[in-house]
Scaffold this motif. Structure first.
Motif, PDB file in Angstrom:
ATOM      1  N   ALA A 112       0.899  -0.788  -0.385  1.00 14.10           N
ATOM      2  CA  ALA A 112      -0.311   0.025  -0.023  1.00 14.10           C
ATOM      3  C   ALA A 112       1.124   1.402   0.460  1.00 14.10           C
ATOM      4  O   ALA A 112       0.650   2.041  -0.889  1.00 14.10           O
ATOM      5  N   ALA A 113       2.136   1.265   0.817  1.00 13.68           N
ATOM      6  CA  ALA A 113       3.298   2.311   0.525  1.00 13.68           C
ATOM      7  C   ALA A 113       3.076   2.665  -0.791  1.00 13.68           C
ATOM      8  O   ALA A 113       3.876   3.871  -1.575  1.00 13.68           O
ATOM      9  N   VAL A 114       4.581   1.615  -1.145  1.00 17.62           N
ATOM     10  CA  VAL A 114       4.514   2.310  -1.887  1.00 17.62           C
ATOM     11  C   VAL A 114       4.072   2.117  -3.728  1.00 17.62           C
ATOM     12  O   VAL A 114       3.732   2.690  -4.365  1.00 17.62           O
ATOM     13  N   SER A 123      -1.329   4.195  -1.477  1.00 12.76           N
ATOM     14  CA  SER A 123      -2.954   3.830  -2.147  1.00 12.76           C
ATOM     15  C   SER A 123      -2.585   3.313  -0.653  1.00 12.76           C
ATOM     16  O   SER A 123      -2.117   3.739   0.867  1.00 12.76           O
ATOM     17  N   THR A 124      -4.340   1.905  -0.129  1.00 14.00           N
ATOM     18  CA  THR A 124      -4.375   1.784   1.339  1.00 14.00           C
ATOM     19  C   THR A 124      -4.552   0.239   1.129  1.00 14.00           C
ATOM     20  O   THR A 124      -4.014  -0.744   0.387  1.00 14.00           O
ATOM     21  N   ARG A 125      -4.473  -0.337   2.198  1.00 13.13           N
ATOM     22  CA  ARG A 125      -4.057  -1.695   2.144  1.00 13.13           C
ATOM     23  C   ARG A 125      -5.803  -2.415   1.829  1.00 13.13           C
ATOM     24  O   ARG A 125      -5.858  -4.193   1.196  1.00 13.13           O
ATOM     25  N   ALA A 153      -6.091  -5.359  -0.776  1.00 13.39           N
ATOM     26  CA  ALA A 153      -7.109  -7.024  -0.409  1.00 13.39           C
ATOM     27  C   ALA A 153      -7.901  -6.975  -1.666  1.00 13.39           C
ATOM     28  O   ALA A 153      -8.038  -7.680  -1.806  1.00 13.39           O
ATOM     29  N   ASP A 154      -8.162  -5.944  -1.608  1.00 12.28           N
ATOM     30  CA  ASP A 154      -9.486  -5.945  -3.499  1.00 12.28           C
ATOM     31  C   ASP A 154      -8.726  -6.574  -4.126  1.00 12.28           C
ATOM     32  O   ASP A 154      -8.991  -7.503  -5.012  1.00 12.28           O
ATOM     33  N   LYS A 155      -7.157  -6.334  -4.366  1.00 18.10           N
ATOM     34  CA  LYS A 155      -6.957  -7.033  -5.918  1.00 18.10           C
ATOM     35  C   LYS A 155      -6.339  -8.392  -5.804  1.00 18.10           C
ATOM     36  O   LYS A 155      -5.887  -8.912  -6.660  1.00 18.10           O
TER      37      LYS A 155
END
Length: 636
Positions: A565-567, A570-572, A576-578
């Motif tokens: 998420a950091a690189v 975006s978000t966790r 998770a969705d990906k």
């Protein structure tokens, strides 16, 4: 049975394999470990034979077509039934450490400067009269320098026949500024002797003046180059060190200095410009001014319950000295009575376990280097050595590390995500075993692969898979691995005569996505020639250990979703969705990543922490620096 956290039925084939093998994720890192005798199980998986696995006799005929010669059989069938050729068992070796050789110095050839006035214009002649008159003083002058510096001196002064450091027959203020910087080299962890120059008196002859001119230019160039890229070439240390060459225009540097009004500022600006570098310099100064530890314990001490060692009383005195109310109430009397014993009995094991817990270590009762470091600290001499090595290594990296970056420090077993110079993540990592070391280099993160395939490296195929495949060629088929030839064609593992191959196997092998996959649920890529990347792992228990060098060289992340998420910026939840969507790839932000190796490194508050030298690399850096000193000292 292995339990899959993602979509039910997403990896049915491997689920079935896991059920057959009965390999719990908690006991085996991957199906690979279970099949190869890894993890805690170490069980051999026997081949299940059927009609397809029956071998032909040595006569060269297939049992299903006994009258047809082998040469007339289909190619795939011929491959299965041909007489076996057995190649010699071989290993693919890991990168090696080299016998470091410092570049030899050479005598500067000033002969071409003798005729510089003959082709000069009238204006040049007027400007450089004193210089040209002084050139004769170089005829028998022995000045030794690195080849690149020797070449730059002759090239610059041939084109610019005038002094940089002498004005009106005297040492200039510019020269004195430069000399002050060279004299302060020790504060940067450099050796002042490498840059020493004898300063001529006010009554110096022209010969003495021009020799000072050349000597100061040579040492200023050495200093500037050392500050820019380090005193040693890291790529000559080992195959694990991989750094691009830092170009340094020496002739251009002399041109800049010839017109500089602030030579001191220009020279000091050659050093790394980072908070880490400044913190290490402060630490070096503090260490040099401090007293040695009162009690110094052997940093390589290894003491197990029941053993005897003369170092034990030192450790017990340190524990007693630092007792708090809680530990003092439990163990104060015991330490008073048994503080001088050299036998590590059960009662003292209890004391050490409590001290380990207090220090944040695993309370196993074994006194090793990490316990010694936590309880006794590192000796002053060792800490100075670690800081000096760290300052040298920082010069191998870009001088500005970047406001946003990923920084992995292998000896600390940690990875940080730093955004706008603020630490947003700091997690535990697992790095390579001493036999499969993680390299020291930097790169740029480019993409994430979700539910990844694991492309098995040739070194693992040859060193670990091939011996098993020779006796059980079909187990890759059963375990969900895909085997392809050079053209990308899928081939059953059972159809290959693995005994025919030694150090080079002409097939690619990859493990399909699954919870048992060696890479876990995602990998973060920064493509490099070492095939190193960050990834998840099924074996979470290793993160609980203090010493975490267990991988084949890649970096396993304790919080892979957080790093992803950091690189991505975006978000966790996005990650998770990906992951729910199966195998896919997503580009990241362009972020520099440092796969670094520092046994002394400051935290974000500037406090320098010290770590064990898991690959024993510091000693190699120190030896290379000593060899460099040996080459340079005669010329100083």
């Amino acid at each position: 049975m292995i339990r899959f956290a993602r979509k039910a039925g997403f990896f049915p084939a491997l689920t079935a394999v896991a059920m057959v093998l009965g390999a719990p994720a908690a006991e085996a890192q991957t199906l690979f470990d279970a099949l190869f005798g890894g993890g805690a199980r170490g069980q051999r998986v026997e081949a299940r034979r059927g009609p397809d696995s029956d071998r032909a006799s040595s006569s060269g005929y297939n049992s299903n077509s006994i009258r047809k010669p082998l040469s007339q059989q289909p190619q795939a069938l011929r491959q299965q039934t041909a007489p076996r050729k057995t190649a010699q068992v071989a290993k693919i070796s890991a990168p090696s450490y080299y016998n470091y050789k410092a570049a030899a110095l050479q005598r500067v050839d000033f002969s071409s400067l003798a005729a510089i006035g003959q082709s000069a214009s009238l204006d040049q002649a007027a400007a450089g009269t004193t210089f040209r008159e002084s050139v004769v003083g170089l005829a028998d002058y022995e000045l030794f320098a690195e080849p690149a510096i020797a070449k730059a001196l002759v090239e610059y002064y041939s084109a610019n026949p005038d002094f940089i450091w002498i004005v009106d027959g005297a040492v200039s203020e510019r020269a004195r500024d430069a000399l002050r910087v060279l004299g302060d080299a020790a504060s940067h962890g450099l050796s002042p002797a490498d840059y020493a120059v004898a300063v001529p008196s006010s009554a110096a002859s022209k010969a003495e003046q021009i020799r000072f001119e050349m000597a100061l230019s040579a040492r200023v160039l050495r200093y500037a180059r050392d500050a820019e890229s380090g005193r040693i070439d890291p790529n000559k240390l080992s195959g694990y060190h991989d750094f691009p060459e830092k170009p340094f225009d020496m002739v251009g540097a002399l041109k800049i200095l010839s017109n500089a009004t602030d030579a001191k500022g220009w020279l000091e600006a050659r050093h790394p410009d980072s908070d880490a570098y400044r913190a290490l310099r402060v630490e070096l100064e503090a260490l040099r001014a401090s007293a040695e530890n009162e009690i110094v314990v052997d940093p390589k001490l290894l003491l197990k319950p029941g053993e005897t060692n003369a170092e034990l009383p030192k450790l017990l005195h340190l524990i007693a000295r630092d007792l708090d109310d809680e530990m003092g109430g439990d163990f104060g009397e015991l330490l008073y009575r048994a503080g001088d014993t050299e036998t590590y009995g059960d009662q003292l094991v209890t004391v050490v376990k409590a001290a380990q817990t207090k220090a944040g270590l695993k309370p196993d009762g074994v006194v090793g280097p990490r316990t010694v470091e936590a309880l006794a600290g590192t000796s002053k001499a060792d800490r100075i050595d670690k800081v000096l090595v760290a300052l040298e290594q920082l010069r191998w990296l870009p001088h500005e590390l970047g406001e946003t970056r990923v920084f992995i420090n292998q000896p600390a077993f940690t990875a940080q995500f730093i955004d706008k110079n603020v630490e947003k993540l700091n997690m535990r990592v697992v790095v390579g075993k001493p036999s499969n070391q993680t390299s020291f280099f930097y790169d740029e993160i480019s993409y994430i692969e979700y539910n990844p395939y694991w492309g098995v490296p040739q070194s693992i195929i040859v060193n670990e898979m091939l011996p098993r495949l020779r006796g059980d060629p079909g187990y890759l088929d059963r375990a969900g691995y895909e085997v392809t030839d050079a053209k990308g064609k899928r081939i059953p593992s059972s159809a290959i005569n693995w005994s025919a191959y030694g150090s080079r196997v002409p097939y690619s092998i990859r493990q399909s996505p699954s919870e048992a996959n060696a890479l876990g649920e995602l990998k973060i890529m920064f493509p490099n020639k070492h095939a190193i990347y960050m990834h998840d792992t099924p074996q979470k228990s290793l993160f609980d250990r203090d010493q975490r060098a267990f991988s084949h060289g890649c970096v396993r992340l304790h919080d892979p979703r957080g790093m992803a998420a950091a690189v991505l910026g975006s978000t966790r939840e996005h990650v998770a969705d990906k992951l729910k969507q199966g195998h896919s790839r997503e580009n990241t932000l362009k972020i520099p990543i440092y796969v670094a190796y520092f046994t002394a490194w400051p935290d974000m508050n500037g406090k320098v922490e010290y770590f064990g030298d898991v690959y024993d690399r510091d000693s190699r850096v120190k030896l290379a620096l000593e060899k460099t000193d040996e080459v340079r000292v005669p010329s100083s």
